[in-house]
Design a protein around this motif. Structure first.
Motif, PDB file in Angstrom:
ATOM      1  N   UNK A 192       0.830  -1.200   0.000  1.00 28.90           N
ATOM      2  CA  UNK A 192       0.000   0.000   0.000  1.00 28.90           C
ATOM      3  C   UNK A 192       0.868   1.255   0.000  1.00 28.90           C
ATOM      4  N   UNK A 193       2.163   1.087   0.298  1.00 28.44           N
ATOM      5  CA  UNK A 193       3.060   2.245   0.346  1.00 28.44           C
ATOM      6  C   UNK A 193       3.599   2.455  -1.060  1.00 28.44           C
ATOM      7  N   UNK A 194       2.851   3.196  -1.862  1.00 25.95           N
ATOM      8  CA  UNK A 194       3.128   3.281  -3.288  1.00 25.95           C
ATOM      9  C   UNK A 194       4.434   3.999  -3.585  1.00 25.95           C
ATOM     10  N   UNK A 195       4.780   4.994  -2.775  1.00 26.48           N
ATOM     11  CA  UNK A 195       6.046   5.681  -2.982  1.00 26.48           C
ATOM     12  C   UNK A 195       7.222   4.742  -2.813  1.00 26.48           C
ATOM     13  N   UNK A 196       7.116   3.826  -1.868  1.00 23.35           N
ATOM     14  CA  UNK A 196       8.176   2.851  -1.653  1.00 23.35           C
ATOM     15  C   UNK A 196       8.223   1.849  -2.796  1.00 23.35           C
ATOM     16  N   UNK A 197       7.067   1.433  -3.261  1.00 28.50           N
ATOM     17  CA  UNK A 197       7.005   0.489  -4.375  1.00 28.50           C
ATOM     18  C   UNK A 197       7.633   1.098  -5.627  1.00 28.50           C
TER      19      UNK A 197
END
Length: 307
Positions: A192-197
């Motif tokens: 859910x942590x799209x910036x990390x993905x």
């Protein structure tokens, strides 16, 4: 030709009359880190569980490592490591014993692999600590260590950084990059942590309400999310000439309704505005625009198009 690690064709999973996901056509190639994006309940976990055999498909086809025959797929699954949902441990047993039990269950010979995966995830100095006493981040690392037993070629991770502090997230990101680059491990990961993905994956699949609505590479995502100067003027034709002749760039697009996307001068919009003003052009609006992964994802699941 690039080796395909996973291919699904119209893969569907239903629980009674309710679809968890339907008609998923996904392709993951060797060496990719595939970021699987979707809201809670979109079907990510159900899809991953079906791929590794924790749930039975309703219809469609699965191909693993080029194998589609059911018997050969079962053998191919031995080449997969997975961490789906929360890792399960014997809370009162040590990290080492948990890994040893998991090793025996997988039929992996020799105990040497235990210290190897503990070193890999940075838990060697915690090997005798009870699993129940580990922090959330350490528990996730232990789950990844379990998944890495047997040196899998394909790693499937469902929300591996959920509930982890920022430093722990960085450590897991670097670990997964290392596994991918140094050992050639192909990874399917949801988060859910799209910036990390965005900092980890090199291709993406967006799932919404059980349907895979888009697959794209990192390069394609960057192109769609490219930052630019959004310029609204009273004379787009004259403005285009000024940008080419005065600012010496052709790196722009002319849009309808007297708008321009300029991909240069992001740090100096004043220079652009001044050049247009000197040419007698009225600049109604000039601003830096563009999207990040989260914005793009939000628009995609709402069925909106990029501006």
């Amino acid at each position: 030709m690039e080796e395909v690690i996973l291919r699904t064709v119209n893969l569907t999973k239903k629980y009674k009359n309710i679809s968890a996901f339907e008609n998923i056509n996904m392709t993951i190639k060797k060496g990719q880190i595939y970021g699987f994006i979707g809201q809670n309940g979109a079907g990510k976990s159900s899809f991953m569980r079906t791929i590794v055999g924790l749930a039975l498909k309703t219809s469609g086809d699965i191909e693993l490592f080029g194998e589609s025959d059911e018997d050969k797929i079962q053998e191919a699954k031995k080449r997969i490591g997975c961490l789906i949902e929360s890792p399960a441990f014997y809370e009162d047993e040590s990290v080492y014993i948990n890994l040893n039990i998991n090793r025996i269950q997988k039929g992996i010979p020799g105990k040497g692999c235990i210290d190897e995966v503990l070193t890999m995830v940075g838990l060697l100095n915690q090997k005798y600590k009870k699993a129940g006493k580990l922090s959330t981040g350490m528990k996730q690392k232990l789950g990844i260590a379990m998944a890495m037993l047997g040196k899998p070629e394909f790693l499937i991770l469902d929300e591996p950084i959920n509930g982890i502090d920022p430093m722990g997230i960085v450590e897991i990101r670097e670990l997964l990059k290392k596994l991918n680059l140094e050992q050639g491990v192909t990874i399917l990961i949801s988060s859910h942590i799209l910036g990390e993905l965005y900092q980890l994956a090199n291709c993406y699949g967006i799932i919404n309400k059980g349907k895979l609505i888009e697959e794209l590479t990192l390069e394609e995502l960057n192109e769609k999310c490219k930052r630019f100067l959004y310029i609204e003027v009273d004379d787009v034709s004259k403005s285009s000439c000024v940008i080419e002749k005065e600012l010496h760039t052709k790196n722009f697009e002319v849009l309808p309704q007297n708008n321009i996307k300029l991909y240069d001068f992001l740090d100096s919009p004043g220079e652009v505005s001044n050049a247009l003003f000197r040419a007698g052009i009225m600049v109604k609006e000039i601003r830096v625009a563009g999207e990040d992964l989260e914005t793009y994802f939000t628009k995609a699941i709402r069925g909106e198009k990029n501006a």
